[in-house]
Scaffold this motif. Structure first.
Motif, PDB file in Angstrom:
ATOM      1  N   PHE A  55       0.695  -1.167   0.239  1.00 58.05           N
ATOM      2  CA  PHE A  55      -0.547  -0.148  -0.255  1.00 58.05           C
ATOM      3  C   PHE A  55       1.026   1.023  -0.030  1.00 58.05           C
ATOM      4  O   PHE A  55       1.030   2.114  -0.839  1.00 58.05           O
ATOM      5  CB  PHE A  55      -1.035  -0.231   0.770  1.00 58.05           C
ATOM      6  N   GLU A  56       1.873   1.571   0.750  1.00 57.40           N
ATOM      7  CA  GLU A  56       2.792   2.583   1.206  1.00 57.40           C
ATOM      8  C   GLU A  56       3.378   2.487  -0.494  1.00 57.40           C
ATOM      9  O   GLU A  56       3.690   3.490  -0.733  1.00 57.40           O
ATOM     10  CB  GLU A  56       3.194   1.916   1.906  1.00 57.40           C
ATOM     11  N   GLU A  57       4.305   1.500  -0.875  1.00 58.90           N
ATOM     12  CA  GLU A  57       4.503   1.907  -2.631  1.00 58.90           C
ATOM     13  C   GLU A  57       3.585   2.201  -3.901  1.00 58.90           C
ATOM     14  O   GLU A  57       4.662   3.487  -4.328  1.00 58.90           O
ATOM     15  CB  GLU A  57       5.159   0.305  -2.448  1.00 58.90           C
ATOM     16  N   HIS A  58       2.485   1.880  -3.491  1.00 55.73           N
ATOM     17  CA  HIS A  58       1.823   2.141  -4.416  1.00 55.73           C
ATOM     18  C   HIS A  58       0.560   3.351  -4.307  1.00 55.73           C
ATOM     19  O   HIS A  58       0.179   3.405  -5.344  1.00 55.73           O
ATOM     20  CB  HIS A  58       1.444   0.863  -4.951  1.00 55.73           C
ATOM     21  N   LYS A  59       0.131   4.058  -3.534  1.00 54.85           N
ATOM     22  CA  LYS A  59      -0.758   4.109  -3.233  1.00 54.85           C
ATOM     23  C   LYS A  59      -1.395   5.472  -4.038  1.00 54.85           C
ATOM     24  O   LYS A  59      -1.838   6.179  -4.092  1.00 54.85           O
ATOM     25  CB  LYS A  59      -1.267   4.805  -1.220  1.00 54.85           C
ATOM     26  N   ALA A  60      -0.108   6.318  -4.186  1.00 48.92           N
ATOM     27  CA  ALA A  60      -0.174   7.512  -4.506  1.00 48.92           C
ATOM     28  C   ALA A  60       0.096   7.814  -6.216  1.00 48.92           C
ATOM     29  O   ALA A  60       0.024   8.267  -7.008  1.00 48.92           O
ATOM     30  CB  ALA A  60       1.015   8.228  -3.957  1.00 48.92           C
ATOM     31  N   GLU A  61      -0.098   5.984  -6.391  1.00 46.33           N
ATOM     32  CA  GLU A  61       0.385   6.190  -8.195  1.00 46.33           C
ATOM     33  C   GLU A  61      -1.301   6.603  -9.169  1.00 46.33           C
ATOM     34  O   GLU A  61      -1.590   6.068  -9.694  1.00 46.33           O
ATOM     35  CB  GLU A  61       0.671   5.366  -8.432  1.00 46.33           C
ATOM     36  N   THR A  62      -2.457   6.720  -7.657  1.00 46.91           N
ATOM     37  CA  THR A  62      -3.838   6.875  -7.827  1.00 46.91           C
ATOM     38  C   THR A  62      -4.719   8.086  -7.772  1.00 46.91           C
ATOM     39  O   THR A  62      -3.983   7.963  -6.085  1.00 46.91           O
ATOM     40  CB  THR A  62      -4.696   6.339  -8.525  1.00 46.91           C
ATOM     41  N   THR A  63      -5.718   8.758  -7.895  1.00 45.75           N
ATOM     42  CA  THR A  63      -6.066   9.951  -7.106  1.00 45.75           C
ATOM     43  C   THR A  63      -7.393   9.144  -5.740  1.00 45.75           C
ATOM     44  O   THR A  63      -7.384   9.740  -4.749  1.00 45.75           O
ATOM     45  CB  THR A  63      -6.863  10.638  -7.600  1.00 45.75           C
ATOM     46  N   ASP A  64      -7.606   7.747  -5.956  1.00 49.54           N
ATOM     47  CA  ASP A  64      -8.336   7.356  -4.917  1.00 49.54           C
ATOM     48  C   ASP A  64      -7.438   5.688  -4.429  1.00 49.54           C
ATOM     49  O   ASP A  64      -7.453   5.221  -5.449  1.00 49.54           O
ATOM     50  CB  ASP A  64     -10.067   6.815  -5.902  1.00 49.54           C
ATOM     51  N   PRO A  65      -7.334   5.857  -3.204  1.00 51.04           N
ATOM     52  CA  PRO A  65      -6.350   4.339  -3.216  1.00 51.04           C
ATOM     53  C   PRO A  65      -7.219   3.541  -2.989  1.00 51.04           C
ATOM     54  O   PRO A  65      -6.761   1.731  -3.220  1.00 51.04           O
ATOM     55  CB  PRO A  65      -6.016   4.794  -1.453  1.00 51.04           C
TER      56      PRO A  65
END
Length: 200
Positions: A55-65
């Protein structure tokens, strides 16, 4: 649990019995229990905590986690698992009816879900618990589907009806169905166990 229809209270009770038995065994045999391999412990910790890292690695890759091609959240995983079991394993929406073809398709879809289990992501410790709970439920779901498929009859009242095998067959199937899973080979072994009657 030994039965896929024990629901929460039976599952809780069997889990409690198993954990108390494990603790008793450790206390009674503490001198014969081998030491732990620190590397193995660290590898297990990393595996258990992996959903938090994902989650921490990829959460910022979209506007909705909640929507992310790199992971699946525990709630989304749970909905997929419930849909598979409801529609293919004789759930309430199918009026508790299934068949060999539905079960085979359900196990195929469950196979896809097992692949996605490696991508579960957790935002916090509660989601981490829910993620692993879903993985355990997924294995229970597969054991349940395999058991219904193995039992070539309808065992009613037993919470499902086999449309392709609509009759009870006491001559061949008045027995328990058990299974074991081999993690290394990813193979299941199905077996019949006799019903033992207790008389007073």
């Amino acid at each position: 649990g030994a039965s896929s229809h024990k629901f929460s209270s039976g599952s809780f009770t069997e889990g409690r019995i198993a954990s108390k038995g494990a603790i008793s065994y450790i206390v009674d045999n503490k001198d014969s229990i081998p030491g732990l391999d620190d590397a193995e412990v660290e590898a297990l910790k990393a595996e258990i905590l992996k959903p938090l890292a994902t989650f921490e690695e990829h959460k910022a890759e979209t506007t909705d986690p909640d929507i992310n091609r790199n992971y699946i959240r525990p709630t989304q995983f749970m909905y997929r698992l419930q849909k598979i079991m409801d529609e293919y394993a004789g759930g309430v929406s199918s009026q508790f009816m299934t068949s060999d073809k539905l079960l085979e398709r359900g196990m195929e879809l469950l196979g896809h879900l097992k692949v996605d289990a490696a991508a579960i992501a957790a935002e916090n410790l509660h989601e981490l618990m829910r993620g692993w709970e879903n993985v355990h439920r997924m294995f229970q779901a597969e054991a349940h589907m395999r058991s219904i498929l193995f039992r070539e009859e309808t065992r009613w009242p037993g919470y499902y009806f086999r449309a392709d095998k609509p009759s009870m067959d006491n001559e061949n199937w008045l027995a328990f169905v058990n299974c074991t899973y081999d993690r290394k080979s990813d193979e299941w072994t199905m077996m019949k166990k006799p019903v033992k009657y207790i008389t007073q």
